[in-house]
Motif scaffolding. Structure first.
Motif, mmCIF file in Angstrom:
data_model
loop_
_atom_site.group_PDB
_atom_site.id
_atom_site.type_symbol
_atom_site.label_atom_id
_atom_site.label_comp_id
_atom_site.label_asym_id
_atom_site.label_seq_id
_atom_site.Cartn_x
_atom_site.Cartn_y
_atom_site.Cartn_z
ATOM 1 N N ASN A 360 0.833 -1.210 0.000
ATOM 2 C CA ASN A 360 0.000 0.000 0.000
ATOM 3 C C ASN A 360 0.865 1.257 0.000
ATOM 4 O OD1 ASN A 360 -2.732 1.323 0.411
ATOM 5 N ND2 ASN A 360 -1.675 2.047 2.231
ATOM 6 N N ALA A 361 1.984 1.226 0.749
ATOM 7 C CA ALA A 361 2.891 2.374 0.767
ATOM 8 C C ALA A 361 3.464 2.623 -0.623
ATOM 9 C CB ALA A 361 4.015 2.147 1.776
ATOM 10 N N GLN A 362 3.791 1.551 -1.347
ATOM 11 C CA GLN A 362 4.294 1.700 -2.711
ATOM 12 C C GLN A 362 3.233 2.297 -3.624
ATOM 13 O OE1 GLN A 362 5.538 -2.509 -3.129
ATOM 14 N NE2 GLN A 362 7.581 -1.746 -3.571
ATOM 15 N N LYS A 363 1.993 1.813 -3.480
ATOM 16 C CA LYS A 363 0.902 2.336 -4.314
ATOM 17 C C LYS A 363 0.638 3.807 -4.013
ATOM 18 C CE LYS A 363 -0.144 -1.482 -6.507
ATOM 19 N NZ LYS A 363 0.060 -1.595 -7.978
ATOM 20 N N GLU A 364 0.669 4.167 -2.727
ATOM 21 C CA GLU A 364 0.447 5.564 -2.351
ATOM 22 C C GLU A 364 1.544 6.459 -2.903
ATOM 23 O OE1 GLU A 364 -1.991 7.137 -0.774
ATOM 24 O OE2 GLU A 364 -3.195 5.301 -0.670
ATOM 25 N N LEU A 365 2.776 5.974 -2.842
ATOM 26 C CA LEU A 365 3.892 6.738 -3.385
ATOM 27 C C LEU A 365 3.748 6.906 -4.895
ATOM 28 C CD1 LEU A 365 6.667 8.096 -3.073
ATOM 29 C CD2 LEU A 365 7.712 5.827 -3.324
ATOM 30 N N GLN A 366 3.387 5.838 -5.564
ATOM 31 C CA GLN A 366 3.197 5.905 -7.017
ATOM 32 C C GLN A 366 2.104 6.896 -7.378
ATOM 33 O OE1 GLN A 366 2.622 2.090 -8.917
ATOM 34 N NE2 GLN A 366 1.562 2.987 -10.661
ATOM 35 N N LYS A 367 0.978 6.851 -6.654
ATOM 36 C CA LYS A 367 -0.131 7.780 -6.917
ATOM 37 C C LYS A 367 0.286 9.227 -6.674
ATOM 38 C CE LYS A 367 -4.883 8.791 -5.543
ATOM 39 N NZ LYS A 367 -4.631 10.218 -5.279
ATOM 40 N N THR A 368 1.022 9.447 -5.580
ATOM 41 C CA THR A 368 1.477 10.805 -5.257
ATOM 42 C C THR A 368 2.366 11.362 -6.363
ATOM 43 O OG1 THR A 368 1.372 10.362 -2.874
ATOM 44 C CG2 THR A 368 2.757 12.199 -3.593
ATOM 45 N N ILE A 369 3.323 10.553 -6.820
ATOM 46 C CA ILE A 369 4.240 11.016 -7.859
ATOM 47 C C ILE A 369 3.509 11.236 -9.182
ATOM 48 C CG2 ILE A 369 6.225 10.327 -9.270
ATOM 49 C CD1 ILE A 369 7.398 9.032 -6.781
ATOM 50 N N GLU A 370 2.585 10.353 -9.518
ATOM 51 C CA GLU A 370 1.811 10.524 -10.753
ATOM 52 C C GLU A 370 0.979 11.801 -10.700
ATOM 53 O OE1 GLU A 370 -0.351 6.875 -11.069
ATOM 54 O OE2 GLU A 370 1.130 5.966 -12.412
ATOM 55 N N ASP A 371 0.363 12.070 -9.542
ATOM 56 C CA ASP A 371 -0.448 13.297 -9.402
ATOM 57 C C ASP A 371 0.430 14.548 -9.511
ATOM 58 O OD1 ASP A 371 -2.682 11.754 -9.077
ATOM 59 O OD2 ASP A 371 -2.735 11.921 -6.886
ATOM 60 N N ILE A 372 1.587 14.510 -8.856
ATOM 61 C CA ILE A 372 2.500 15.663 -8.919
ATOM 62 C C ILE A 372 2.990 15.872 -10.344
ATOM 63 C CG2 ILE A 372 4.747 16.534 -8.171
ATOM 64 C CD1 ILE A 372 4.286 15.144 -5.510
ATOM 65 N N TYR A 373 3.336 14.790 -11.012
ATOM 66 C CA TYR A 373 3.832 14.899 -12.398
ATOM 67 C C TYR A 373 2.751 15.452 -13.318
ATOM 68 C CZ TYR A 373 6.099 13.634 -16.790
ATOM 69 O OH TYR A 373 6.672 13.675 -18.031
ATOM 70 N N LEU A 374 1.519 14.974 -13.148
ATOM 71 C CA LEU A 374 0.406 15.479 -13.963
ATOM 72 C C LEU A 374 0.174 16.964 -13.698
ATOM 73 C CD1 LEU A 374 -1.918 14.959 -15.927
ATOM 74 C CD2 LEU A 374 -3.320 14.268 -13.969
ATOM 75 N N ASP A 375 0.197 17.353 -12.421
ATOM 76 C CA ASP A 375 0.011 18.768 -12.077
ATOM 77 C C ASP A 375 1.146 19.625 -12.629
ATOM 78 O OD1 ASP A 375 -2.324 18.191 -10.742
ATOM 79 O OD2 ASP A 375 -1.388 18.101 -8.753
ATOM 80 N N ALA A 376 2.361 19.079 -12.591
ATOM 81 C CA ALA A 376 3.518 19.839 -13.080
ATOM 82 C C ALA A 376 3.424 20.078 -14.586
ATOM 83 C CB ALA A 376 4.812 19.099 -12.741
ATOM 84 N N THR A 377 3.146 19.016 -15.335
ATOM 85 C CA THR A 377 3.045 19.175 -16.791
ATOM 86 C C THR A 377 1.859 20.052 -17.170
ATOM 87 O OG1 THR A 377 1.796 17.080 -16.879
ATOM 88 C CG2 THR A 377 4.170 16.979 -17.285
ATOM 89 N N SER A 378 0.741 19.876 -16.468
ATOM 90 C CA SER A 378 -0.446 20.685 -16.756
ATOM 91 C C SER A 378 -0.198 22.158 -16.442
ATOM 92 C CB SER A 378 -1.637 20.166 -15.948
ATOM 93 O OG SER A 378 -2.774 20.981 -16.123
ATOM 94 N N SER A 379 0.445 22.418 -15.306
ATOM 95 C CA SER A 379 0.711 23.810 -14.898
ATOM 96 C C SER A 379 1.684 24.485 -15.856
ATOM 97 C CB SER A 379 1.267 23.842 -13.478
ATOM 98 O OG SER A 379 0.339 23.324 -12.555
ATOM 99 N N GLN A 380 2.690 23.749 -16.311
ATOM 100 C CA GLN A 380 3.630 24.335 -17.271
ATOM 101 C C GLN A 380 2.934 24.676 -18.582
ATOM 102 O OE1 GLN A 380 7.076 21.781 -17.706
ATOM 103 N NE2 GLN A 380 8.077 22.641 -15.910
#
Length: 452
Positions: A360-380
């Motif tokens: 679950n910790a791995q899945k949460e980490l993966q979700k967090t990074i995917e969300d941050i990456y999506l927000d970063a690309t979208s914001s740019q």
């Protein structure tokens, strides 16, 4: 994550060399690095985590100490007073102390005892390993607190920068609205616009001043939030050093999300704690199985004593009564009312639970990074589009203002273009700081230092 900074911090804390900064040592203007470094010396939760770490280190020492024999000294001192028989008096009560016939006596016993466990199915060794792993888990908890401080301070710091620029935009808007009202009043007196048009300009001026107050309040609220994160007193002031952020800082190239995820797996505390949690559960399973095995204890003692009224003196009695003993105690479990079997079954379930927690910790980490990456690309992408939108809306607004001054545009058209320009500025500002924040978070999950 700045491992060098964390290492220095942990060393200073553990050795007692770290001290609280006095008011004179605080910077006049706070950079992001100043804020993070200061928070690491002041944060209460971090201090509590450090205390918990020290407590777990004590537990590790206690577990190791159980391998060695215990040693204790005991002494019993007793005075016995026997009343005279009924009907007798002190005169006819004969005391022959030399023969030890006195009814009052004093005794003393002394013993030195030692014991140790020779075998108990490996529980002692397993407990040492488990306590050491618990100590590592607590160390990761300290590192997690440091990470939380770093990310929280970064987010709060960028919110202040965003609010500062928002205040500037609103100040410029208010100044422009004031000029428009003054120009509108001149046009009204010249008969070029109606009283209704002028009233709309005044209404917009009041609305812009209200928005300025709101943005200033937001800025003060964000500063207060940062002060609370820094554990600063309410009477202290906090002046932020504003970095110069160009377009290339906002549109910095982003690492691949898979690359970031693989890097994060190697150092994020929650992941490392999850791994150790499985190891701890397996040791508990071994301990539970050890309940089926016999235990063997070794004990030894040395004792002596004395009693009053004896023909022998104190030293002679202590020598004569000296005794030694040594023994082995073997305990073999035969029937334990299912305690051992239940303990083993529960330990197996704990292993499964620990494995799920790790997954679950791995899945949460993966979700967090995917969300941050999506927000970063979208914001740019939004920021790049917002730059063009601001240019276009500014040109359109300047043209509408010129046409308004010439009587070719009415008030509604002018204010519409103005609001479009203001909205475009705010959208660009929001996209700018969202892009910067998420880019910095991606650096963090790569194990790199957050810098502005």
């Amino acid at each position: 994550m700045n491992y060098y900074r964390i290492g220095i911090f942990v060393f200073c804390f553990c050795t007692g060399g770290l001290r609280l900064l006095s008011a004179q040592e605080k910077p006049q203007e706070w950079t992001l690095k100043n804020c993070i470094d200061y928070a690491l010396t002041q944060n209460i939760q971090l201090k509590k985590s450090k205390i918990a770490l020290e407590s777990s280190q004590v537990d590790s020492k206690s577990a190791r100490a159980k391998l060695f024999p215990s040693l204790s000294f005991g002494s019993t001192q007793q005075y016995i007073n026997t009343p005279f028989p009924e009907g007798n008096s002190l005169d006819n009560y004969v005391v022959t102390g030399s023969k030890g016939s006195s009814k009052n006596s004093y005794t003393g016993n002394y013993s030195l005892r030692s014991s140790m466990t020779l075998y108990n199915g490996g529980k002692l060794r397993n407990n040492i390993k488990s306590s050491k792993l618990q100590e590592q888990v607590q160390q990761y908890s300290v590192e997690e607190e440091i990470d939380n401080i770093e990310t929280s301070i970064t987010e709060s710091f960028l919110q202040i920068l965003y609010a500062q620029e928002s205040v500037k935009i609103n100040e410029e808007t208010v100044a422009l609205s004031k000029l428009q009202c003054e120009r509108g009043k001149a046009l009204l007196e010249a008969g070029s616009i109606s009283q209704s048009d002028y009233a709309q300009l005044e209404s917009q001026y009041s609305s812009d001043k209200y928005q300025l107050v709101l943005s200033q309040t937001t800025l003060e609220s964000n500063i207060q939030t940062l002060k609370q994160l820094l554990e600063m007193d309410m009477t202290e002031t906090l002046s932020i050093s504003t970095p110069i952020l160009e377009a290339h800082d906002v549109l910095t190239p982003l690492p691949g999300k898979e690359e970031v995820y693989q890097s994060a797996l190697n150092f994020i505390p929650s992941i490392q704690s999850g791994k150790l949690g499985i190891d701890i559960a397996k040791l508990e399973h071994k301990n539970a199985k050890a309940g089926y095995y016999p235990t063997l204890d070794l004990s030894a003692s040395v004792g002596t004593g004395h009693i009053s009224g004896s023909d022998s003196n104190f030293g002679q009695q202590m020598k004569n009564k000296l005794n030694e003993s040594i023994g082995l105690t073997l305990s073999i479990p035969i029937f334990s009312n299912r305690e051992n079997k239940s303990a083993v079954e529960k330990a197996k379930l704990q292993i499964s639970e620990a494995e799920l927690e790790y997954l679950n910790a791995q899945k949460e980490l993966q979700k967090t990074i995917e969300d941050i990456y999506l927000d970063a690309t979208s914001s740019q992408a939004q920021y790049a589009a917002a730059i063009e939108q601001v240019k276009a809306s500014k040109t359109s607004y300047n043209l509408a203002q010129e046409q308004f001054n010439l009587g070719m545009k009415n008030t509604v058209e002018l204010l519409t273009e103005k609001n479009n320009f203001l909205s475009a500025q705010q959208e660009m500002l929001q996209a700018k700081y969202m892009a910067i924040l998420n880019a910095q978070l991606l650096r963090f999950y790569q194990g790199k230092e957050i810098t502005l």
